[in-house]
Design a protein around this motif. Structure first.
Motif, PDB file in Angstrom:
ATOM      1  N   GLU A 252      25.885  38.255  49.976  1.00 15.64           N
ATOM      2  CA  GLU A 252      26.171  38.670  48.510  1.00 15.64           C
ATOM      3  C   GLU A 252      27.436  38.910  48.310  1.00 15.64           C
ATOM      4  O   GLU A 252      28.053  38.524  47.128  1.00 15.64           O
ATOM      5  CB  GLU A 252      25.362  39.899  48.267  1.00 15.64           C
ATOM      6  N   TYR A 253      28.283  39.644  49.419  1.00 16.31           N
ATOM      7  CA  TYR A 253      29.654  39.724  49.309  1.00 16.31           C
ATOM      8  C   TYR A 253      30.345  38.451  49.454  1.00 16.31           C
ATOM      9  O   TYR A 253      31.606  38.297  48.701  1.00 16.31           O
ATOM     10  CB  TYR A 253      30.015  40.805  50.157  1.00 16.31           C
TER      11      TYR A 253
ATOM     12  N   ASP B  84      21.745  39.280  54.458  1.00 17.76           N
ATOM     13  CA  ASP B  84      21.587  39.120  53.151  1.00 17.76           C
ATOM     14  C   ASP B  84      22.441  39.748  52.296  1.00 17.76           C
ATOM     15  O   ASP B  84      23.444  39.276  51.380  1.00 17.76           O
ATOM     16  CB  ASP B  84      20.275  39.853  52.889  1.00 17.76           C
ATOM     17  N   ILE B  85      23.110  41.215  52.871  1.00 19.75           N
ATOM     18  CA  ILE B  85      23.779  41.860  51.944  1.00 19.75           C
ATOM     19  C   ILE B  85      25.315  41.083  52.001  1.00 19.75           C
ATOM     20  O   ILE B  85      25.956  40.937  51.277  1.00 19.75           O
ATOM     21  CB  ILE B  85      24.024  43.319  52.797  1.00 19.75           C
TER      22      ILE B  85
ATOM     23  N   TYR C  83      26.737  38.354  40.893  1.00 19.70           N
ATOM     24  CA  TYR C  83      28.212  38.466  40.506  1.00 19.70           C
ATOM     25  C   TYR C  83      28.299  38.828  39.085  1.00 19.70           C
ATOM     26  O   TYR C  83      29.392  39.283  38.624  1.00 19.70           O
ATOM     27  CB  TYR C  83      29.042  37.227  41.060  1.00 19.70           C
TER      28      TYR C  83
ATOM     29  N   LEU D 198      37.104  45.799  45.672  1.00 18.67           N
ATOM     30  CA  LEU D 198      35.502  45.750  46.192  1.00 18.67           C
ATOM     31  C   LEU D 198      35.469  47.180  46.675  1.00 18.67           C
ATOM     32  O   LEU D 198      34.485  47.720  46.493  1.00 18.67           O
ATOM     33  CB  LEU D 198      35.211  44.843  47.090  1.00 18.67           C
TER      34      LEU D 198
ATOM     35  N   PHE E 125      24.544  51.715  51.292  1.00 12.98           N
ATOM     36  CA  PHE E 125      23.196  50.989  51.437  1.00 12.98           C
ATOM     37  C   PHE E 125      22.268  51.774  52.269  1.00 12.98           C
ATOM     38  O   PHE E 125      22.580  52.632  53.094  1.00 12.98           O
ATOM     39  CB  PHE E 125      23.284  49.491  52.289  1.00 12.98           C
TER      40      PHE E 125
ATOM     41  N   PHE F  19      33.151  33.466  43.900  1.00 10.19           N
ATOM     42  CA  PHE F  19      33.195  33.461  42.483  1.00 10.19           C
ATOM     43  C   PHE F  19      34.790  34.101  41.985  1.00 10.19           C
ATOM     44  O   PHE F  19      35.308  33.355  41.325  1.00 10.19           O
ATOM     45  CB  PHE F  19      32.185  34.613  41.809  1.00 10.19           C
ATOM     46  N   LYS F  20      35.122  35.048  42.607  1.00 19.84           N
ATOM     47  CA  LYS F  20      36.404  35.698  42.293  1.00 19.84           C
ATOM     48  C   LYS F  20      37.554  34.650  42.786  1.00 19.84           C
ATOM     49  O   LYS F  20      38.543  34.532  41.956  1.00 19.84           O
ATOM     50  CB  LYS F  20      36.828  37.005  43.119  1.00 19.84           C
TER      51      LYS F  20
ATOM     52  N   ARG G 267      20.275  46.439  45.591  1.00 22.77           N
ATOM     53  CA  ARG G 267      19.523  46.372  46.546  1.00 22.77           C
ATOM     54  C   ARG G 267      18.284  47.624  46.603  1.00 22.77           C
ATOM     55  O   ARG G 267      17.144  47.494  47.006  1.00 22.77           O
ATOM     56  CB  ARG G 267      20.191  46.642  47.892  1.00 22.77           C
TER      57      ARG G 267
ATOM     58  N   GLN H 126      29.361  35.637  48.572  1.00 24.82           N
ATOM     59  CA  GLN H 126      29.360  34.762  47.042  1.00 24.82           C
ATOM     60  C   GLN H 126      30.541  35.590  46.251  1.00 24.82           C
ATOM     61  O   GLN H 126      31.017  34.968  45.369  1.00 24.82           O
ATOM     62  CB  GLN H 126      27.946  35.001  46.595  1.00 24.82           C
ATOM     63  N   HIS H 127      30.437  36.853  46.169  1.00 28.39           N
ATOM     64  CA  HIS H 127      31.434  37.662  45.388  1.00 28.39           C
ATOM     65  C   HIS H 127      32.798  37.036  45.601  1.00 28.39           C
ATOM     66  O   HIS H 127      33.721  36.787  44.328  1.00 28.39           O
ATOM     67  CB  HIS H 127      31.427  39.129  45.480  1.00 28.39           C
TER      68      HIS H 127
ATOM     69  N   ASP I 161      38.004  32.126  40.450  1.00 31.74           N
ATOM     70  CA  ASP I 161      38.707  32.696  39.158  1.00 31.74           C
ATOM     71  C   ASP I 161      40.155  32.813  39.368  1.00 31.74           C
ATOM     72  O   ASP I 161      41.074  33.361  38.502  1.00 31.74           O
ATOM     73  CB  ASP I 161      38.085  33.910  38.731  1.00 31.74           C
TER      74      ASP I 161
ATOM     75  N   GLU J 194      18.530  44.077  56.337  1.00 34.06           N
ATOM     76  CA  GLU J 194      18.813  42.835  55.934  1.00 34.06           C
ATOM     77  C   GLU J 194      20.420  42.695  55.696  1.00 34.06           C
ATOM     78  O   GLU J 194      20.855  42.387  54.569  1.00 34.06           O
ATOM     79  CB  GLU J 194      18.268  42.813  54.599  1.00 34.06           C
TER      80      GLU J 194
ATOM     81  N   PRO K  45      23.713  23.641  52.283  1.00 36.02           N
ATOM     82  CA  PRO K  45      23.249  22.626  51.392  1.00 36.02           C
ATOM     83  C   PRO K  45      24.199  21.221  51.466  1.00 36.02           C
ATOM     84  O   PRO K  45      23.493  20.083  51.167  1.00 36.02           O
ATOM     85  CB  PRO K  45      23.698  23.241  50.018  1.00 36.02           C
TER      86      PRO K  45
ATOM     87  N   ILE L 225      31.431  51.219  51.255  1.00 38.92           N
ATOM     88  CA  ILE L 225      30.153  50.304  50.659  1.00 38.92           C
ATOM     89  C   ILE L 225      29.106  50.539  51.510  1.00 38.92           C
ATOM     90  O   ILE L 225      27.849  50.605  51.014  1.00 38.92           O
ATOM     91  CB  ILE L 225      30.873  48.737  50.638  1.00 38.92           C
TER      92      ILE L 225
ATOM     93  N   ALA M 210      34.402  50.692  41.701  1.00 38.46           N
ATOM     94  CA  ALA M 210      35.049  49.428  42.502  1.00 38.46           C
ATOM     95  C   ALA M 210      33.763  48.313  42.377  1.00 38.46           C
ATOM     96  O   ALA M 210      32.452  48.746  42.407  1.00 38.46           O
ATOM     97  CB  ALA M 210      34.852  50.095  44.021  1.00 38.46           C
ATOM     98  N   ASP M 211      34.324  46.942  42.596  1.00 38.50           N
ATOM     99  CA  ASP M 211      33.402  46.096  42.347  1.00 38.50           C
ATOM    100  C   ASP M 211      32.336  46.110  43.479  1.00 38.50           C
ATOM    101  O   ASP M 211      31.065  45.582  43.285  1.00 38.50           O
ATOM    102  CB  ASP M 211      34.285  44.800  42.736  1.00 38.50           C
ATOM    103  N   GLY M 212      32.336  46.722  44.574  1.00 37.84           N
ATOM    104  CA  GLY M 212      31.314  46.664  45.637  1.00 37.84           C
ATOM    105  C   GLY M 212      30.386  47.672  45.278  1.00 37.84           C
ATOM    106  O   GLY M 212      29.320  47.319  46.129  1.00 37.84           O
TER     107      GLY M 212
ATOM    108  N   GLU N 179      19.348  26.860  42.796  1.00 32.70           N
ATOM    109  CA  GLU N 179      20.322  25.973  43.210  1.00 32.70           C
ATOM    110  C   GLU N 179      21.033  25.438  41.750  1.00 32.70           C
ATOM    111  O   GLU N 179      20.115  24.974  41.207  1.00 32.70           O
ATOM    112  CB  GLU N 179      19.933  24.935  44.022  1.00 32.70           C
TER     113      GLU N 179
ATOM    114  N   ARG O 106      22.395  19.247  54.291  1.00 27.62           N
ATOM    115  CA  ARG O 106      21.445  18.855  54.078  1.00 27.62           C
ATOM    116  C   ARG O 106      21.487  17.549  52.970  1.00 27.62           C
ATOM    117  O   ARG O 106      20.610  16.609  53.130  1.00 27.62           O
ATOM    118  CB  ARG O 106      20.617  19.967  53.058  1.00 27.62           C
TER     119      ARG O 106
ATOM    120  N   TYR P 130      26.426  45.985  44.216  1.00 26.26           N
ATOM    121  CA  TYR P 130      25.304  45.524  45.132  1.00 26.26           C
ATOM    122  C   TYR P 130      24.384  46.405  45.858  1.00 26.26           C
ATOM    123  O   TYR P 130      23.267  46.362  45.849  1.00 26.26           O
ATOM    124  CB  TYR P 130      26.097  44.492  46.215  1.00 26.26           C
ATOM    125  N   PRO P 131      24.953  47.592  46.181  1.00 27.55           N
ATOM    126  CA  PRO P 131      23.974  48.787  46.839  1.00 27.55           C
ATOM    127  C   PRO P 131      22.995  49.025  45.646  1.00 27.55           C
ATOM    128  O   PRO P 131      21.749  49.103  46.199  1.00 27.55           O
ATOM    129  CB  PRO P 131      24.958  49.593  47.341  1.00 27.55           C
TER     130      PRO P 131
END
Lengths: 235, 108
Positions: free
Chosen positions: A28-29, A24-25, B26, A50, A60, A35-36, B48, A31-32, A39, A21, A190, A56, B39-41, B62, A193, B44-45
């Motif tokens: 996620e990053y 998908d991973i 997050y 990160l 996984f 968000f950051k 998962r 989105q990180h 900020d 996946e 989105p 990283i 580390a921020d990263g 949403e 859509r 996530y692992p």
């Protein structure tokens, strides 16, 4: 390191490690980062915090290797898949034809609407209508064109996604390391859509309101409910 | 502190954060990196792995004005695992603490 560079490296490393996946991973990053950044951090700062993409990716788990499940194997499996592909292709061609019909209808209706609004009556193909009625009625026809337009765009996206999902499925059937299956329904982001929904609802509203309004205007101008008889449209 | 050592405990921390309410990725990563120096990263692992172990599930939700967020939520298995591991860890930490304290006391 910039966001895109970071994500590209991470994706690369994940692929190398045969991680499950990957998309998908990455999401996620992504989105990180989003968000950051909201900020007020810079892309470089976020990437530095990160950690190294390689480090990283190593964290996984790699996808379970199912010992070459059906890899290269199964003559009958492949034969079956081949037959399935033929039927699928026929279906897709049919679906594509349907979509072309929708698109052509959208264009034709749009042209008709344009002609009505501008009272441009090319070689008297459109039956007679007084100006105001023609204008109001034309707007409703343009709304109808919008509905058909959105429908054809949606169907096309649907077809594309179906083909993608089916190709993925076919590959997974014969592959030793299956990728996650893809959804069949169109994947709009989105924003797109929401925009499509707005256009569709707007067009629907315009069509509905102006159709009724056009009917009323034409009936008033003709002085008869069956205004088409008044101007001898179908004679 | 040793990173390898920390990682084992992090799983427990993540589970404890999810105990009372569902959170998105997050939120977990941000909270953890505020109190623990990682580390921020790395979060996530872990998420998962917890998911593939069946301790958490995810769902998309949403939010108004933004992309859908992926929320993590403890499964029944996750809840019971957390309670077990938590008790075990606290017991372990207590022992370690008392041992380490004895050692320093002897030196003085």
């Amino acid at each position: 390191m910039k966001k895109n560079e970071f994500l590209a490296q991470l994706k690369n490393e994940l692929k190398k490690n045969n991680a499950a996946e990957t998309e998908d991973i990455i999401l996620e990053y992504e989105q990180h980062f989003a968000f950051k950044m909201a900020d007020g951090y810079s892309e470089e700062e976020i990437a530095a915090k990160l950690g190294e993409p390689k480090a990283i990716a190593a964290q996984f788990d790699s996808a379970k290797d199912e010992g070459g499940k059906a890899a290269g194997g199964g003559f009958f499996l492949k034969l079956g898949l081949g037959f399935a592909a033929v039927f699928e292709a026929l279906f897709y061609i049919l679906f594509l034809a349907w979509d072309i019909v929708l698109a052509a209808a959208a264009i034709a209706i749009f042209v008709l609407g344009g002609c009505l609004v501008t009272t441009l009556n090319i070689s008297a193909l459109i039956p007679y209508m007084p100006f105001l009625g023609s204008l109001v009625f034309g707007i409703s026809v343009l709304g109808l064109a919008g509905i058909f337009g959105v429908a054809s765009v949606y169907c096309f996206a649907f077809l594309r996604q179906m083909i993608k999902a089916s190709v993925r499925w076919h590959k997974n059937m014969v592959s030793a390391s299956p990728l996650p299956p893809l959804p069949c329904n169109p994947q709009f982001d989105p924003k797109t859509r929401r925009r499509m929904r707005t256009v569709l609802l707007g067009a629907l509203a315009v069509f509905g309101v102006f159709f009724v309004l056009g009917f009323v205007v034409l009936a008033l101008q003709a002085g008869a409910l069956g205004f088409w008889h008044h101007w001898n449209w179908f004679v | 502190m040793n990173t390898q050592y920390k990682k084992g405990v992090l799983e427990l921390c993540v589970l404890s954060m999810l105990k009372d309410k569902d959170r998105y990725g997050y939120e977990i990563s941000d909270n953890l990196s505020k109190s623990i120096d990682i580390a921020d990263g790395t979060v996530y692992p872990i998420l998962r792995k917890l998911k593939s172990d069946g301790l958490v599930t995810t769902y998309l939700s949403e939010e108004s004005g933004g992309p859908p967020r992926k929320y993590y939520s403890l499964t029944e298995l996750g809840k019971s695992t957390f309670e077990n591991d938590r008790a075990e860890y606290l017991e372990f930490a207590k022992t370690v603490e008392s041992m380490l304290k004895e050692k320093t006391d002897e030196k003085e």
